[in-house]
Design a protein around this motif. Sequence first.
Motif, mmCIF file in Angstrom:
data_model
loop_
_atom_site.group_PDB
_atom_site.id
_atom_site.type_symbol
_atom_site.label_atom_id
_atom_site.label_comp_id
_atom_site.label_asym_id
_atom_site.label_seq_id
_atom_site.Cartn_x
_atom_site.Cartn_y
_atom_site.Cartn_z
ATOM 1 N N SER A 119 0.813 -1.215 0.000
ATOM 2 C CA SER A 119 0.000 0.000 0.000
ATOM 3 C C SER A 119 0.847 1.266 0.000
ATOM 4 O O SER A 119 1.979 1.271 0.485
ATOM 5 C CB SER A 119 -0.901 -0.001 1.244
ATOM 6 O OG SER A 119 -1.674 1.180 1.313
ATOM 7 N N ASN A 120 0.236 2.347 -0.510
ATOM 8 C CA ASN A 120 0.835 3.666 -0.314
ATOM 9 C C ASN A 120 0.771 4.003 1.171
ATOM 10 O O ASN A 120 0.094 3.320 1.953
ATOM 11 C CB ASN A 120 0.127 4.723 -1.177
ATOM 12 C CG ASN A 120 -1.340 4.911 -0.800
ATOM 13 O OD1 ASN A 120 -2.030 3.990 -0.353
ATOM 14 N ND2 ASN A 120 -1.851 6.103 -1.007
ATOM 15 N N HIS A 121 1.483 5.045 1.579
ATOM 16 C CA HIS A 121 1.590 5.348 3.014
ATOM 17 C C HIS A 121 1.429 6.851 3.208
ATOM 18 O O HIS A 121 2.317 7.624 2.868
ATOM 19 C CB HIS A 121 2.950 4.877 3.519
ATOM 20 C CG HIS A 121 3.029 4.706 5.008
ATOM 21 N ND1 HIS A 121 1.955 4.850 5.855
ATOM 22 C CD2 HIS A 121 4.095 4.402 5.806
ATOM 23 C CE1 HIS A 121 2.343 4.632 7.107
ATOM 24 N NE2 HIS A 121 3.632 4.365 7.100
ATOM 25 N N ILE A 122 0.259 7.261 3.777
ATOM 26 C CA ILE A 122 -0.017 8.689 3.931
ATOM 27 C C ILE A 122 -0.181 9.121 5.388
ATOM 28 O O ILE A 122 -0.174 10.307 5.681
ATOM 29 C CB ILE A 122 -1.267 9.098 3.123
ATOM 30 C CG1 ILE A 122 -2.498 8.298 3.565
ATOM 31 C CG2 ILE A 122 -1.017 8.951 1.627
ATOM 32 C CD1 ILE A 122 -3.810 8.765 2.944
ATOM 33 N N HIS A 123 -0.334 8.148 6.304
ATOM 34 C CA HIS A 123 -0.629 8.506 7.702
ATOM 35 C C HIS A 123 -0.256 7.347 8.619
ATOM 36 O O HIS A 123 -0.212 6.192 8.190
ATOM 37 C CB HIS A 123 -2.125 8.815 7.816
ATOM 38 C CG HIS A 123 -2.507 9.539 9.063
ATOM 39 N ND1 HIS A 123 -2.753 8.890 10.253
ATOM 40 C CD2 HIS A 123 -2.699 10.865 9.310
ATOM 41 C CE1 HIS A 123 -3.090 9.788 11.185
ATOM 42 N NE2 HIS A 123 -3.064 10.989 10.640
ATOM 43 N N VAL A 145 -0.658 -8.077 -3.996
ATOM 44 C CA VAL A 145 -1.883 -7.293 -4.142
ATOM 45 C C VAL A 145 -1.571 -5.823 -3.862
ATOM 46 O O VAL A 145 -1.188 -5.463 -2.744
ATOM 47 C CB VAL A 145 -2.987 -7.787 -3.178
ATOM 48 C CG1 VAL A 145 -4.238 -6.915 -3.289
ATOM 49 C CG2 VAL A 145 -3.322 -9.251 -3.463
ATOM 50 N N PRO A 146 -1.731 -4.949 -4.885
ATOM 51 C CA PRO A 146 -1.532 -3.520 -4.647
ATOM 52 C C PRO A 146 -2.750 -2.935 -3.945
ATOM 53 O O PRO A 146 -3.872 -3.415 -4.114
ATOM 54 C CB PRO A 146 -1.387 -2.944 -6.062
ATOM 55 C CG PRO A 146 -2.209 -3.866 -6.915
ATOM 56 C CD PRO A 146 -2.092 -5.234 -6.281
ATOM 57 N N CYS A 147 -2.514 -1.922 -3.157
ATOM 58 C CA CYS A 147 -3.578 -1.319 -2.359
ATOM 59 C C CYS A 147 -3.327 0.184 -2.304
ATOM 60 O O CYS A 147 -2.179 0.621 -2.282
ATOM 61 C CB CYS A 147 -3.529 -1.949 -0.966
ATOM 62 S SG CYS A 147 -4.591 -1.217 0.253
ATOM 63 N N SER A 200 4.296 9.586 3.009
ATOM 64 C CA SER A 200 4.433 10.650 2.024
ATOM 65 C C SER A 200 3.952 11.955 2.630
ATOM 66 O O SER A 200 2.845 12.030 3.157
ATOM 67 C CB SER A 200 3.598 10.313 0.779
ATOM 68 O OG SER A 200 3.520 11.440 -0.074
ATOM 69 N N LYS A 201 4.784 12.980 2.566
ATOM 70 C CA LYS A 201 4.389 14.284 3.107
ATOM 71 C C LYS A 201 3.457 15.029 2.155
ATOM 72 O O LYS A 201 2.706 15.902 2.576
ATOM 73 C CB LYS A 201 5.637 15.122 3.391
ATOM 74 C CG LYS A 201 6.476 14.579 4.541
ATOM 75 C CD LYS A 201 7.693 15.435 4.778
ATOM 76 C CE LYS A 201 8.461 14.995 6.015
ATOM 77 N NZ LYS A 201 9.004 13.643 5.916
ATOM 78 N N THR A 202 3.490 14.676 0.884
ATOM 79 C CA THR A 202 2.679 15.387 -0.114
ATOM 80 C C THR A 202 1.424 14.615 -0.517
ATOM 81 O O THR A 202 0.547 15.163 -1.166
ATOM 82 C CB THR A 202 3.508 15.622 -1.393
ATOM 83 O OG1 THR A 202 3.869 14.351 -1.956
ATOM 84 C CG2 THR A 202 4.768 16.415 -1.097
ATOM 85 N N GLY A 203 1.355 13.348 -0.140
ATOM 86 C CA GLY A 203 0.212 12.525 -0.563
ATOM 87 C C GLY A 203 0.443 11.831 -1.882
ATOM 88 O O GLY A 203 -0.319 10.938 -2.267
#
Length: 194
Positions: free
Chosen positions: A40-44, A141-143, A117-120
């Motif tokens: 997964s991406n990581h925003i928080h 599996v991408p998320c 990520s600080k910018t999203g």
Amino acid sequence: MSKLYSFGQFLCRVFFRMFFRVRVIGKENIPEHGSVLLCSNHIHELDPPFVGAFIKRQTRYMAKAELFEKPILKSLLPKLGAFPIRRGMSDRQALRTGLKLLSEEQMIGVFPEGTRSKTGTLGKGLAGVGFFALRSNAQVVPCAIIGNYKLFSKITIVYGSPVDMETLREQRATAEEATDKIMEGIQGILNEYV
């Protein structure tokens, strides 16, 4: 799945549904059995419980080693199935642990960017996730998490279709090439839903 993890999942679902407008897409893309690498991406910092709260399987996370030094977390995290990784260096023990879990047909959740990520926007993925993908038979599996964690705002989680790793395994691709392919899968979800 341990009772503690199951109870934690329940509490997380209640929390997220109470304070955010949650939309979950693609749960059917999570294989019910066999080894899975959930990327997964990581925003928080709430991403790990959010990613795992709405699916039926237990997700084992790599967590930064510093968390295992905190008084409550050092006993709680292992009970929830997390294992430590030392960031900024090649952590062979974490790699061995991850491969062992995948060989036991478990599901590992990873955030390939390695940090929030600080910018999203999606950053560059680290080679470790590609290493896991190539050295195991896990389905990858991408998320993507879309939105923000402002109270009562809309936040969406999308579990995408598995990324085909078989060709890269046959071609003996590098870990970096495998990571790039996984990141393309995550970015594809973001492109479709943002």
